[in-house]
Design an enzyme around this catalytic site. Structure first.
Site, mmCIF file in Angstrom:
data_model
loop_
_atom_site.group_PDB
_atom_site.id
_atom_site.type_symbol
_atom_site.label_atom_id
_atom_site.label_comp_id
_atom_site.label_asym_id
_atom_site.label_seq_id
_atom_site.Cartn_x
_atom_site.Cartn_y
_atom_site.Cartn_z
ATOM 1 N N GLY A 44 0.831 -1.186 0.000
ATOM 2 C CA GLY A 44 0.000 0.000 0.000
ATOM 3 C C GLY A 44 0.866 1.236 0.000
ATOM 4 O O GLY A 44 2.017 1.205 0.445
ATOM 5 N N GLN A 49 2.801 9.828 1.634
ATOM 6 C CA GLN A 49 4.091 9.146 1.690
ATOM 7 C C GLN A 49 5.005 9.522 0.521
ATOM 8 O O GLN A 49 6.187 9.197 0.538
ATOM 9 C CB GLN A 49 3.894 7.630 1.718
ATOM 10 C CG GLN A 49 3.248 7.143 2.995
ATOM 11 C CD GLN A 49 3.100 5.650 2.973
ATOM 12 O OE1 GLN A 49 2.109 5.118 2.455
ATOM 13 N NE2 GLN A 49 4.087 4.959 3.514
ATOM 14 N N CYS A 97 5.651 -0.189 7.672
ATOM 15 C CA CYS A 97 5.318 0.967 6.845
ATOM 16 C C CYS A 97 6.540 1.381 6.038
ATOM 17 O O CYS A 97 7.645 1.419 6.573
ATOM 18 C CB CYS A 97 4.858 2.113 7.743
ATOM 19 S SG CYS A 97 4.383 3.604 6.861
ATOM 20 N N LEU A 98 6.333 1.694 4.765
ATOM 21 C CA LEU A 98 7.443 2.135 3.921
ATOM 22 C C LEU A 98 8.083 3.414 4.444
ATOM 23 O O LEU A 98 9.278 3.631 4.249
ATOM 24 C CB LEU A 98 6.954 2.349 2.482
ATOM 25 C CG LEU A 98 6.473 1.108 1.742
ATOM 26 C CD1 LEU A 98 5.900 1.490 0.376
ATOM 27 C CD2 LEU A 98 7.579 0.080 1.600
ATOM 28 N N HIS A 139 -4.756 0.858 7.263
ATOM 29 C CA HIS A 139 -3.407 1.419 7.435
ATOM 30 C C HIS A 139 -3.216 2.625 6.503
ATOM 31 O O HIS A 139 -2.745 3.684 6.935
ATOM 32 C CB HIS A 139 -2.357 0.336 7.142
ATOM 33 C CG HIS A 139 -0.953 0.813 7.264
ATOM 34 N ND1 HIS A 139 -0.155 0.490 8.335
ATOM 35 C CD2 HIS A 139 -0.193 1.573 6.439
ATOM 36 C CE1 HIS A 139 1.030 1.041 8.168
ATOM 37 N NE2 HIS A 139 1.040 1.709 7.013
ATOM 38 N N GLU A 140 -3.573 2.473 5.231
ATOM 39 C CA GLU A 140 -3.396 3.562 4.274
ATOM 40 C C GLU A 140 -4.358 4.716 4.555
ATOM 41 O O GLU A 140 -3.989 5.887 4.432
ATOM 42 C CB GLU A 140 -3.555 3.053 2.835
ATOM 43 C CG GLU A 140 -2.548 2.004 2.425
ATOM 44 C CD GLU A 140 -1.096 2.362 2.703
ATOM 45 O OE1 GLU A 140 -0.721 3.556 2.572
ATOM 46 O OE2 GLU A 140 -0.320 1.462 3.081
ATOM 47 N N HIS A 143 -3.013 7.060 7.047
ATOM 48 C CA HIS A 143 -2.066 8.038 6.491
ATOM 49 C C HIS A 143 -2.787 9.305 6.043
ATOM 50 O O HIS A 143 -2.270 10.408 6.203
ATOM 51 C CB HIS A 143 -1.300 7.452 5.299
ATOM 52 C CG HIS A 143 -0.113 6.640 5.683
ATOM 53 N ND1 HIS A 143 0.973 7.161 6.344
ATOM 54 C CD2 HIS A 143 0.167 5.333 5.478
ATOM 55 C CE1 HIS A 143 1.882 6.217 6.529
ATOM 56 N NE2 HIS A 143 1.406 5.091 6.025
#
Length: 184
Positions: A44, A49, A97-98, A139-140, A143
């Site tokens: 994702g 991000q 997480c990235l 999760h996304e 953000h």
């Protein structure tokens, strides 16, 4: 185009994202986001991000499932999403997480959700998601609200990651993808 991922500590990750005006042409950005997510081996990626404060994310939950899973994953874009309801049993799963490489933590989330969103053609959808797909969406979606998975950590667990978070913001973490560090 493959964007660099914004690292922990960048203020955009803690801001609520702005709605996208219906009809805006974001097709190239959507493709770039999928390319960026794929390049980083993510499941994702939310627009904040990649330093874009808009309500847009892409997911590929097929990567989290194998043949024996009953659930089928999806590869999809979500524009201006709104979680209408979260329900079902709460369950714990280790998330990463990235934007926060090298840190993972058990996070508790409801197993199902109902989401309203626009697809890439600006068609309004309302859909139920469950399991891993629901988790990736949650999760996304966080953000877009300025919430990171580490915000759910409490007490000792939160204190244990503090020095790693400082290192991440300074760029002292190895990654296989390009990142932008706020304190480097």
């Amino acid at each position: 185009m493959i964007y660099p991922i914004v690292a922990f500590g960048n203020p955009i990750l803690k801001k609520e994202a702005e709605e996208i005006h219906e009809g805006e042409n974001i097709n190239e950005l959507i493709q770039d986001m999928f390319n960026t997510m794929d390049n980083a081996s993510g499941v994702g990626l939310a627009a904040p991000q990649i330093n874009k404060g808009i309500r847009l994310f892409v997911i590929d939950s097929t990567l989290m499932l194998d043949e024996k899973d009953e659930e089928k994953g999806i590869r999809r874009v979500f524009i201006n999403p709104i979680i209408l309801d979260e329900y079902g049993d709460n369950y714990s799963f280790e998330e990463g997480c990235l934007s926060i490489p090298d840190i993972r933590a058990e996070i508790i989330r409801p197993e199902k959700l109902t989401l309203e969103y626009f697809d890439e053609n600006w068609n309004l959808k309302e859909e139920e998601f469950s399991g891993m797909t629901a988790r990736v969406i949650q999760h996304e979606y966080d953000h877009l609200e300025g919430i990171l998975f580490i915000d759910y950590l409490k007490g000792l667990k939160k204190r244990m990651v503090q020095s790693k978070l400082v290192d991440i913001s300074k760029g002292k973490v190895p990654t296989d993808y390009r990142m932008v560090y706020p304190l480097k």
